[in-house]
Write an enzyme that holds these catalytic residues in place. Sequence first.
Site, short mmCIF file in Angstrom:
data_model
loop_
_atom_site.label_atom_id
_atom_site.label_comp_id
_atom_site.label_asym_id
_atom_site.label_seq_id
_atom_site.Cartn_x
_atom_site.Cartn_y
_atom_site.Cartn_z
CB SER A 24 -1.10 -0.05 1.43
OG SER A 24 -2.02 1.16 1.44
CG HIS A 49 -3.78 -1.38 -1.72
ND1 HIS A 49 -4.73 -2.34 -2.46
CD2 HIS A 49 -4.08 -0.77 -0.38
CE1 HIS A 49 -5.22 -2.13 -1.59
NE2 HIS A 49 -5.59 -1.20 -0.85
CG ASP A 51 -5.35 2.32 0.28
OD1 ASP A 51 -6.17 1.38 0.94
OD2 ASP A 51 -3.80 1.47 1.34
CG MET A 53 -8.38 6.49 2.23
SD MET A 53 -7.64 7.26 3.69
CE MET A 53 -6.31 5.44 4.19
CG HIS A 82 -8.85 0.62 -1.32
ND1 HIS A 82 -8.71 -0.31 0.26
CD2 HIS A 82 -10.47 0.06 -1.26
CE1 HIS A 82 -9.33 -0.43 0.95
NE2 HIS A 82 -10.58 0.36 0.38
CG MET A 84 -11.44 3.46 1.05
SD MET A 84 -9.73 3.31 2.61
CE MET A 84 -8.64 3.50 1.42
CG MET A 153 -11.96 -2.67 3.66
SD MET A 153 -10.02 -2.14 3.45
CE MET A 153 -9.17 -1.64 5.12
CG ASP A 187 -6.58 -2.89 2.72
OD1 ASP A 187 -6.12 -2.75 3.26
OD2 ASP A 187 -7.15 -2.34 1.53
C1 DX5 Z 1 -6.48 1.33 5.18
C2 DX5 Z 1 -6.00 1.01 3.76
C3 DX5 Z 1 -5.16 -0.28 3.72
C4 DX5 Z 1 -4.20 0.18 4.53
C5 DX5 Z 1 -3.49 -0.85 5.30
O1 DX5 Z 1 -7.51 1.74 4.68
O2 DX5 Z 1 -7.21 0.42 2.77
O3 DX5 Z 1 -4.64 -0.50 2.30
O4 DX5 Z 1 -2.78 1.08 3.67
O5 DX5 Z 1 -2.44 -0.42 6.04
P1 DX5 Z 1 -1.79 -1.48 6.66
O6 DX5 Z 1 -1.12 -2.66 6.52
O7 DX5 Z 1 -0.60 -0.58 7.62
O8 DX5 Z 1 -2.33 -1.46 8.43
ZN ZN Z 2 -6.57 -0.34 1.11
#
Ligand code: DX5
Ligand code: ZN
Length: 228
Positions: A24, A49, A51, A53, A82, A84, A153, A187
């Site tokens: 990620s 990956h 993320d 948000m 991903h 969010m 998740m 994840d």
């Molecule tokens: C959280 C993200 C994850 C996050 C995982 O909302 O979707 O992808 O970056 O990070 P770690 O592996 O540090 O939990």
């Molecule tokens: Zn993620």
Amino acid sequence: MAKNNNSASETPAVGAHQRIISPSMLSADFGNLERDTKMIDRSAAEWIHIDVMDGVFVPNISFGFPVLKAIRAASDKFLDVHLMIVEPEKYVKRFVEAGAALVTVHAEATSNLLGTLELIRSCGVLSGVSIKPSTPVSAIADVLYAADLVLVMSVEPGFGGQSFMPHSLDKVRELRAMGYKGLIEIDGGISASNAGLAFEAGCDVLVAGNAVFGAPDPVVEIEKMLNV
Ligand code: DX5
Ligand code: ZN
């Protein structure tokens, strides 16, 4: 894998059980994004990956199209996006144009989940559906036929570096018991210490942020996770 080719033809075969690590980039050093992306590009991780948000679906804001494009330009890997964000259907096409090879949306974030998954596929990339820790597998049972991947998740979405929730593996087993043949990704809080458990439960893809980027040598850490 050719750069800027995010068509389904470059995607892995759905069905066979695989072992893929998807680091990620949320845990990367943004002051050295190109360096960190190229480091992952040289590693055994097959995916990256991303993320995204929006500060509405989750209480955090990360990054969007320009950062995805910069990662695309610096890497040949499969880009696993991903989302969010609320109403993800509004932005699917733009994430595909920016380089996504898989777009995953949250079941809790849209009132038209099936239509959104179909829209993603119609853009020529893999479709993914994600569920938060409090959302049961039954909530997505009706749309599984339209999902190439389910992202379970194992922390509350929003932040890296949280502790793994072990009960999330029950959902992975439940999906397999239901006969789901697509890819399963997990994840949140994944490291070399629980990667073996996740693969054994039926996961194909492990996301790891802190465990990879916080390691003395991320490339070695990825190898460790693959060889548990
Ligand atoms: C959280 C993200 C994850 C996050 C995982 O909302 O979707 O992808 O970056 O990070 P770690 O592996 O540090 O939990
Ligand atoms: Zn993620």
